[in-house]
Design a protein around this motif. Structure first.
Motif, short mmCIF file in Angstrom:
data_model
loop_
_atom_site.label_atom_id
_atom_site.label_comp_id
_atom_site.label_asym_id
_atom_site.label_seq_id
_atom_site.Cartn_x
_atom_site.Cartn_y
_atom_site.Cartn_z
N GLN A 92 0.82 -1.21 0.00
CA GLN A 92 0.00 0.00 0.00
C GLN A 92 0.86 1.26 0.00
O GLN A 92 0.48 2.28 -0.60
N GLN A 93 2.02 1.22 0.65
CA GLN A 93 2.91 2.38 0.66
C GLN A 93 3.77 2.46 -0.59
O GLN A 93 4.27 3.53 -0.94
N GLY A 94 3.97 1.33 -1.25
CA GLY A 94 4.82 1.32 -2.43
C GLY A 94 6.29 1.14 -2.06
O GLY A 94 6.67 1.07 -0.89
N ILE A 95 7.13 1.08 -3.07
CA ILE A 95 8.56 0.83 -2.86
C ILE A 95 9.25 2.11 -2.42
O ILE A 95 9.07 3.17 -3.03
N THR A 96 10.04 2.01 -1.36
CA THR A 96 10.74 3.18 -0.80
C THR A 96 12.25 2.99 -0.93
O THR A 96 12.73 1.91 -1.27
N TRP A 97 12.98 4.05 -0.63
CA TRP A 97 14.44 3.95 -0.70
C TRP A 97 14.98 2.96 0.33
O TRP A 97 16.02 2.34 0.11
N THR A 98 14.24 2.78 1.47
CA THR A 98 14.69 1.79 2.45
C THR A 98 14.53 0.38 1.90
O THR A 98 15.36 -0.50 2.18
N ASP A 99 13.47 0.14 1.12
CA ASP A 99 13.33 -1.15 0.44
C ASP A 99 14.47 -1.38 -0.54
O ASP A 99 15.01 -2.50 -0.65
N GLU A 100 14.84 -0.32 -1.24
CA GLU A 100 15.94 -0.45 -2.22
C GLU A 100 17.26 -0.76 -1.52
O GLU A 100 18.09 -1.52 -2.05
N ASP A 126 -4.32 -5.07 -6.14
CA ASP A 126 -3.55 -6.09 -6.87
C ASP A 126 -2.50 -5.49 -7.79
O ASP A 126 -1.41 -6.04 -7.97
N ASP A 127 -2.83 -4.35 -8.40
CA ASP A 127 -1.87 -3.73 -9.33
C ASP A 127 -0.61 -3.23 -8.61
O ASP A 127 0.43 -3.04 -9.25
N ASP A 128 -0.71 -3.00 -7.30
CA ASP A 128 0.44 -2.50 -6.55
C ASP A 128 1.58 -3.52 -6.49
O ASP A 128 2.73 -3.16 -6.22
N VAL A 129 1.26 -4.79 -6.75
CA VAL A 129 2.27 -5.83 -6.70
C VAL A 129 3.34 -5.59 -7.76
O VAL A 129 4.53 -5.86 -7.56
N MET A 130 2.92 -5.06 -8.91
CA MET A 130 3.84 -4.92 -10.04
C MET A 130 5.01 -3.99 -9.72
O MET A 130 6.11 -4.17 -10.25
N ALA A 132 6.88 -3.89 -7.25
CA ALA A 132 7.98 -4.57 -6.57
C ALA A 132 8.97 -5.20 -7.53
O ALA A 132 10.11 -5.48 -7.15
N TYR A 133 8.59 -5.41 -8.79
CA TYR A 133 9.53 -5.97 -9.76
C TYR A 133 10.71 -5.03 -10.01
O TYR A 133 11.76 -5.44 -10.48
N SER A 134 10.53 -3.73 -9.67
CA SER A 134 11.62 -2.76 -9.86
C SER A 134 12.81 -3.05 -8.96
O SER A 134 13.91 -2.54 -9.19
N LEU A 135 12.61 -3.88 -7.94
CA LEU A 135 13.70 -4.22 -7.02
C LEU A 135 14.64 -5.26 -7.61
O LEU A 135 15.70 -5.54 -7.04
N GLY A 136 14.26 -5.86 -8.72
CA GLY A 136 15.20 -6.71 -9.45
C GLY A 136 15.18 -8.19 -9.12
O GLY A 136 16.14 -8.89 -9.45
N PHE A 137 14.10 -8.68 -8.52
CA PHE A 137 14.01 -10.10 -8.20
C PHE A 137 12.91 -10.77 -9.03
O PHE A 137 11.88 -10.16 -9.31
N GLU A 138 13.14 -12.02 -9.36
CA GLU A 138 12.23 -12.72 -10.27
C GLU A 138 10.89 -13.07 -9.62
O GLU A 138 9.83 -12.95 -10.23
N HIS A 139 10.95 -13.51 -8.37
CA HIS A 139 9.75 -14.06 -7.72
C HIS A 139 9.09 -12.98 -6.85
O HIS A 139 9.66 -12.55 -5.84
#
Length: 444
Positions: A92-100, A126-130, A132-139
């Motif tokens: 819900q918050q999305g990807i942050t610099w701490t996640d990166e 459900d669309d928010d899942v996409m 997370a692919y920016s973090l560079g992992f396949e699964h």
């Protein structure tokens, strides 16, 4: 057994996900970041695969707070020691610099990563899942720890990626008796293993904690194969402050879970500590056979009364495991070690023994003929209609009675002792269960 760690920045729902995966509310869950500071672990079975899941604290790599500095070391060790990491982010918050920041660490230190995008509580997210692919992992899998969405898919992915690392439950009839050497650090477990194996299989040192992981050795003795596991010494929880020692504890308890008989080793010069009592209790709680070894006998004063003094102390401090065979040894001189595997084999045989229902009920009738049965305080006495052994490994007995609430702990202990004597269950935990029944008609 494989270890799966849940890692991520604070307040993304790692503890909630941990609780959901293990199926119980064990981790403290709070909206305040940093609630989880110590690591928790639980055993998980999914589709006949067994592995451990570890909950970790929130990771903030750029935080210089002293508490966070200590947590960083634990979490980085968690990543290195794990066979797979569940990288949890807040959908819900999305990807942050701490996640990166966390993703960068994982790319360097872990080869198997699943991103669990948490808080995907309904289809609207459900669309928010996409993202997370920016973090560079396949699964990448969308989940909701609160509503159990996506958990089955996540667990399927975990077991698929672990492959053979997620072990099948060990077979009981493979012909090999699995033995775990368990005890506090520096009690001589590795020396005992080396003496039994006849080789320097484990590193032996007088520095506590030398053995960090479980080591397996197969020994053949009198046409019987034994798989002996030398485990790391278990300290009191208050002393488990090393990053490596936490995972040593996890792997040691995994070894106990998988063994048939635990050889519980104590130091004759520092006998029956509180930690010794706790470890013996853990072994029995897991339904394992137990042989008590009092090692370093060569360091005790050579007096006629020393043996009686040790036996008395064991009876006083280990009443709950007084049935276990006890062996006094010296791994240095080899004193009486030749008897150890014979005792293990005997305990293993007893742990698999079974009464027929007819014989069991006759034994119970005979032993209760002169015993006073408990009452409910209102004049109603406990009646035992019949009993059956529902399973072995360990021996488990079910008693059908007029009212299970009348059964007292003291009576259960008394009956357990009687069954143990009748069935020769030395070194074996036995379990009793009580079911309220309306009489013999329930047998049909």
């Amino acid at each position: 057994m494989a270890i799966v760690s849940i890692v991520g920045r604070p307040n993304v729902g790692k503890s909630s996900l941990f609780n959901r995966i293990i199926g119980e509310r064990r981790a403290i869950v709070d909206d305040m970041p940093g609630v989880t500071r110590d690591r928790l672990y639980g055993r998980v079975r999914w589709k006949d695969k067994d592995f451990y899941v570890v909950d970790t604290g929130g990771l903030l790599l750029r935080d210089d707070d002293p508490i966070m500095e200590g947590m960083k070391g634990q979490i980085l060790q968690a990543i290195q020691e794990s066979d797979l990491v569940i990288f949890t982010v807040d959908g819900q918050q999305g990807i942050t610099w701490t996640d990166e920041d966390v993703a960068q660490v994982l790319r360097s230190h872990s080869s198997k990563v699943i991103i669990a995008v948490n808080k995907i509580d309904d289809f609207a997210h459900d669309d928010d899942v996409m993202d997370a692919y920016s973090l560079g992992f396949e699964h990448v899998i969308g989940v909701s720890a609160m509503h159990k969405r996506g958990i089955d898919e996540l667990m399927d992915c975990v077991t698929d990626m672990l492959g053979d690392d997620a072990e099948l439950d060990p077979a009981e009839d493979d012909g090999v008796i699995k033995v775990a050497l368990v005890g506090r650090p520096n009690v001589g477990k590795s020396s005992i293993l080396n003496a039994l194996a006849g080789v320097e299989r484990s590193l032996v040192s007088n520095i506590p904690g030398t053995t960090r992981d479980a080591i397996d050795t197969v020994v053949e003795y009198k046409n019987q194969r034994f798989q002996i596991i030398d485990t790391a010494g278990l300290r009191r929880k208050s002393r488990v402050n090393s990053d490596i020692e936490f995972y040593s504890t996890v792997r040691t308890m995994a070894s106990v879970d998988q063994c048939d008989v635990a050889v519980f080793v104590m130091d004759a010069t520092e006998l029956a500590t509180e930690q010794d009592q706790r470890l013996a209790g853990e072994i029995l709680a897991r339904g394992k056979g137990i042989v008590i070894v009092v090692n370093k006998w060569d360091l005790l004063p050579n007096t006629p009364e020393i043996g009686d003094e040790i036996q008395t102390k064991l009876r006083e401090e280990f009443r709950f495991v007084i049935h276990a065979p006890v062996l006094f040894t010296s791994a240095v001189s080899g004193r009486r070690l030749h008897r150890l595997l014979d005792l293990v084999k005997d305990v293993h045989r007893r742990r698999q023994s079974r009464f027929s229902t007819t014989v069991l009920n006759q034994i119970v009738r005979d032993m209760l003929a002169f015993d006073r049965l408990p009452t409910d305080g209102k004049g109603r006495r406990l009646r035992i209609y019949y009993c059956t052994q529902s399973s072995s490994v360990p021996p488990t007995f079910v008693f059908f009675v007029n009212d299970a609430d009348i059964v007292t702990k003291s009576f259960e202990n008394h009956l357990s002792k009687k069954i143990r004597e009748a069935g020769d269950y030395d070194g074996v935990p036995i379990r009793l269960f009580w079911r309220t029944s309306h009489g013999k008609a329930d047998k049909d």
